[in-house]
Design an enzyme around this catalytic site. Structure first.
Site, PDB file in Angstrom:
ATOM      1  N   TYR A 202      44.001   5.822 -24.831  1.00  0.00           N
ATOM      2  CA  TYR A 202      45.227   7.207 -24.907  1.00  0.00           C
ATOM      3  C   TYR A 202      45.961   6.651 -24.807  1.00  0.00           C
ATOM      4  O   TYR A 202      47.003   7.876 -25.077  1.00  0.00           O
ATOM      5  CB  TYR A 202      45.049   6.708 -22.861  1.00  0.00           C
ATOM      6  CG  TYR A 202      44.098   7.764 -22.432  1.00  0.00           C
ATOM      7  CD1 TYR A 202      43.157   7.480 -22.392  1.00  0.00           C
ATOM      8  CD2 TYR A 202      44.624   8.375 -21.399  1.00  0.00           C
ATOM      9  CE1 TYR A 202      42.527   8.595 -21.734  1.00  0.00           C
ATOM     10  CE2 TYR A 202      44.108   9.713 -20.769  1.00  0.00           C
ATOM     11  CZ  TYR A 202      42.660   9.598 -20.805  1.00  0.00           C
ATOM     12  OH  TYR A 202      42.069  10.223 -20.066  1.00  0.00           O
ATOM     13  N   GLY A 204      46.903   6.746 -27.843  1.00  0.00           N
ATOM     14  CA  GLY A 204      46.690   7.397 -29.534  1.00  0.00           C
ATOM     15  C   GLY A 204      46.750   8.311 -29.185  1.00  0.00           C
ATOM     16  O   GLY A 204      46.451   9.976 -30.294  1.00  0.00           O
ATOM     17  N   HIS A 264      44.982   2.222 -18.568  1.00  0.00           N
ATOM     18  CA  HIS A 264      44.803   3.982 -19.335  1.00  0.00           C
ATOM     19  C   HIS A 264      46.086   4.555 -18.381  1.00  0.00           C
ATOM     20  O   HIS A 264      47.039   4.822 -19.222  1.00  0.00           O
ATOM     21  CB  HIS A 264      43.890   5.355 -19.277  1.00  0.00           C
ATOM     22  CG  HIS A 264      42.223   4.679 -19.929  1.00  0.00           C
ATOM     23  ND1 HIS A 264      42.678   3.789 -21.158  1.00  0.00           N
ATOM     24  CD2 HIS A 264      41.124   5.200 -19.564  1.00  0.00           C
ATOM     25  CE1 HIS A 264      41.649   3.874 -21.903  1.00  0.00           C
ATOM     26  NE2 HIS A 264      40.615   4.623 -21.022  1.00  0.00           N
ATOM     27  N   LYS A 357      34.402  10.437 -11.475  1.00  0.00           N
ATOM     28  CA  LYS A 357      33.446  10.539 -12.125  1.00  0.00           C
ATOM     29  C   LYS A 357      32.902  11.758 -11.309  1.00  0.00           C
ATOM     30  O   LYS A 357      32.607  12.157  -9.970  1.00  0.00           O
ATOM     31  CB  LYS A 357      32.100   9.590 -12.089  1.00  0.00           C
ATOM     32  CG  LYS A 357      32.744   8.924 -13.002  1.00  0.00           C
ATOM     33  CD  LYS A 357      32.518   8.787 -14.863  1.00  0.00           C
ATOM     34  CE  LYS A 357      33.168   8.032 -15.948  1.00  0.00           C
ATOM     35  NZ  LYS A 357      32.832   8.011 -17.425  1.00  0.00           N
TER      36      LYS A 357
END
Length: 789
Positions: A202, A204, A264, A357
């Site tokens: 994250y 990046g 993250h 999810k």
């Protein structure tokens, strides 16, 4: 002149030396999913950017797969690589062919294999007449393999003197603080910290990487806004539509918190909340400011989180991990976390971290919502479009996907026009009909990257150029686990709320927050029914709604029970203050209420303490400053943390005229008169009681008639244990209360709880059985240990 000539000659030598530098990239786990999807493409991008700039490259794909099968897999992956959009097809084919020639696959398993690889690299470098610059080892393998691989690299495959080593590690870095510390210690015995690059991909992502530069480039506009006086809340969100199918073994160990939130979203939280260094390009300064922010984080408690699990997950686990039909997983696939930062900048500002999810959309963003203190005299239809001060004011770092479909930075037009580097960011063209967070896109100054880049391509480039600010330092990693581990421990036996998945979730996962407590907006199911042919276990229940002695029973795990009781007390306080202007609360002493006092002190900032009167249910006949004093416990765990007016605090007068509980001092009568004077009809709004293992409550003990009936409101009693003398509210005044809550916790209370559930009203044998409010409500709060054993 001579000095200048020497400098020029030296520079020429250095450049010539750099031109001959050879870099070996060893991708461990080269046939795996991550490597096939992202890492080979990232290495190809590195080659495209750096080829012709002085370094030569070779790429060694390695795995445990046999040589023939591995070569076939890698050949397919290399064939599927893509070039930048502006690359001509012929040129792209040429570049791919070059990269393929420089790439090989080999099996890498034993220390001898690593030694052979090292000799091959040395032979290649010597044959080509090059000098080795360094080696990059990318660990795209499970963490349990890290130590053995690290040992083999350190002993057999380090580059020679003058060349550097960079080791790239993928998350997860442990599953709690202890395991992360152990992994760090193991790896630290083989590698230096400057040699290790811990990847959180994250960091990046282009928008995430832009957060600090954005804050830096817009300091003038943000200095007065980026604080508790102006920020209403911060949302850090990552939603996914996919489920965990194919990854259930990973999810069973880490869950959504270990997969997404601990790494993250926590890293993003730090980028938003940390103090801005003077030089944001200094990785040491950035790390130092991150660690300061970590130290200011308020500890997470059970009430700081709500968790859920999509309904199909258990079936997927049973199939993939070959579990029996009776298996019930407690792994959360959804979590909403409320974080507070206790420093001058952020005190009181809620930071919401959420991920899950099988949700309704795939999207990631950071949203800073500002307080709106403007009032517009004219109606909305006369507002200047997109610029009225009454419109929502927000800054959004849109990480990707969702309605926009890609990364973007958005700033409300009624805030300020942001400054972004024009070489890499461009204004987003208008998209009629597109709305974000309730407003049309035209309400925002919106910017997107000139050229979108994959996060792994960016990070691989940073590894090559030794830019460590995009990676996780060991101190940073351990600080994150220190923060998250207590919450994970408290959730270990928590039953997540089930949700169907996708758009069908409706409002089921909506949550609300008050103070430091967060809860689902929809009420919980009374009981989660276990599957067929399986006996219910304590973990199969969330909040068990039932009856105990014909009164409502709330049963849950301890932390959830305390959070529920604290919430119910606050609700009763708010109702009483709204109706009568004040709230009279009588509290028991002992060890059981300590956790409740702490919860009320630290997690209920909306509690109307200024209008609350605090009374004691009972007291030991010891000085009020004695550690055994109930008042001293109340003072230590609650009163010193909240703002209750001094004259609203009513300790029992056990210490009068320099004596303790002397009959002639009439302390009990004095407390009764105080109650009669201040409490209407001597009816407390809420009385909190406990239950002893012998069935006593307050300081009313078995086989003692004192305080069980009659007109006395307060009595002196005798305890079977030291200190023997006690002062207590009587049973009649307890039963006058509008609400009575009985808190029973611990396995040692199981036997008496079972006994009391079967007896009638026999207060002389079991004083607790005499608690039956005349016109109020009695509610029992029992943890599972006391209720189920």
């Amino acid at each position: 002149m001579l000095t200048a000539a020497v400098c020029v000659a030296l520079l020429g030598c250095l450049q010539a030396q750099e031109l001959q530098g050879h870099v070996s990239v060893i991708l461990l786990g080269a046939t795996g999913d991550l490597a096939r999807k992202y890492l080979w493409q990232g290495l190809f991008q590195l080659y495209l950017e750096e080829a012709g700039k002085g370094h030569s490259f070779r790429f060694h794909g390695t795995a445990l797969t046999n040589t023939k099968q591995g070569q076939e897999i890698i050949a397919k992956v290399l064939e599927s690589l893509s070039c930048p959009r502006d690359t001509a097809p012929g040129r792209c084919a040429e570049l791919k062919a070059q990269f393929q020639q420089l790439s090989e696959y080999r099996r890498l398993k034993t220390p001898e294999d690593y030694l052979a690889l090292s000799k091959d690299i040395e032979a290649w470098v010597q044959h080509e007449g090059l000098q080795e610059a360094g080696r990059i080892f990318y660990f795209s393998v499970p963490p349990f393999a890290y130590a053995d691989i690290a040992r083999s690299i350190n002993s057999s495959c380090r580059p020679g003197p003058g060349a550097w080593l960079r080791v790239v590690l993928e998350k997860p870095f442990g599953h709690d603080h202890r395991s992360a510390q152990q992994l760090a210690t193991e790896l630290g015995s083989f590698f230096q910290e400057e040699e290790m690059y811990r990847v959180d991909h994250y960091l990046g992502k282009q928008v995430v990487a832009q957060i600090l530069p954005f804050r830096d480039q817009n300091r003038k506009a943000l200095d007065g806004l980026w604080n508790r006086h102006h920020v209403e809340r911060v949302e850090i969100i990552m939603k996914e539509t996919v489920d965990a199918e194919g990854r259930t073994s990973f999810y069973e160990e880490y869950g959504v918190i270990g997969d997404v939130l601990q790494n993250h979203l926590t890293e993003i939280l730090m980028l938003v909340a940390m103090e801005l260094p003077l030089d944001i390009s200094s990785s040491e300064a950035v790390l130092g400011h991150k660690l300061q922010a970590f130290r200011a984080l308020r500890g997470l408690q059970r009430g700081s989180a709500v968790v859920g699990q999509y309904q199909a997950y258990r079936g997927q686990v049973r199939r993939e991990l070959q579990k029996p039909d009776s298996f019930h997983s407690l792994t959360p696939t959804f979590a909403g976390i409320l974080v507070h930062i206790d420093n001058l900048r952020w005190e009181g500002v809620p930071f919401i971290l959420m991920s899950g999810k099988a949700l309704d959309e795939r999207v990631g963003y950071v949203r800073i919502l500002f307080k709106d203190q403007a009032y517009c005299a004219q109606s909305e239809k006369r507002w200047v479009p997109a610029q009225s001060h009454c419109l929502p004011q927000q800054i959004i770092f849109y990480i990707g996907h969702g309605e926009l479909g890609g990364p973007a930075v958005l700033v409300s037009r009624n805030l300020f026009r942001p400054s972004l580097p024009s070489a890499s960011w461009k204004e987003v063209e208008g998209q009629p009909g597109l709305r974000l967070f309730g407003r049309p896109l035209s309400d925002y100054y919106a910017y997107s990257p000139v050229r979108e880049q994959d996060a792994y391509s960016i990070l691989i480039s940073h590894i090559f150029h030794r830019r460590k600010d995009s990676f996780i330092a060991m101190e940073n990693l351990l600080a994150s686990w220190v923060f998250w581990t207590p919450l994970l421990d408290s959730l270990a036996h928590e039953v997540p709320r089930l949700y169907p998945g996708g758009a069908e979730n409706g409002h089921l996962l909506d949550f609300e927050f008050s103070g430091s407590h967060v809860s689902f907006s929809q009420p919980p199911l009374e009981q989660l029914v276990p599957g067929p042919d399986s006996a219910p276990m304590p973990s199969d229940f969330q909040v068990l709604g039932a009856k105990y002695r014909d009164s409502p029973l709330i049963s849950a795990w301890p932390e959830e029970l305390i959070a529920r009781l604290a919430g119910d007390i606050e609700a009763a306080a708010v109702r009483a203050v709204r109706r009568f202007g004040e709230f009279h609360l009588a509290l028991s002493g002992g060890s059981s209420p300590v956790a409740l006092f702490q919860q009320l002190a630290m997690g209920h900032y909306g509690f109307p303490w200024a209008h609350t009167h605090l009374w004691l249910v009972d007291e030991r006949c010891v000085p009020l400053w004695d550690p055994e004093s109930n008042f001293q416990g109340l003072q230590a765990h609650l009163l010193q943390h909240v703002r209750v007016p001094y004259y609203n605090i009513h300790p029992m007068p056990v210490h009068r005229r320099q004596r303790l509980c002397a009959e002639e001092d009439q302390g009990a009568q004095a407390y009764a008169e105080e109650i009669s004077t201040l409490v209407t009809n001597s009816s407390f709004d809420l009385v909190l009681l406990g239950m002893g293992t012998d069935g006593h409550t307050a300081s009313l003990f078995p086989q003692s008639p004192v305080g069980l009936d009659g007109e006395q409101l307060v009595v002196l009693t005798t305890s079977p244990s030291s200190p023997r003398r006690r002062m207590s509210l009587s049973l009649p005044v307890i039963n006058r209360a509008r609400q009575v809550a009985v808190l029973v916790m611990g396995r040692m209370k199981r036997e008496i709880a079972l006994l009391v559930s079967r007896v009638g009203r026999e207060p002389r044998k079991w004083p607790i059985s005499g608690v039956r409010p005349d016109s109020g409500q009695l509610v029992w709060y029992m943890d599972y240990d006391a209720f189920l054993g």
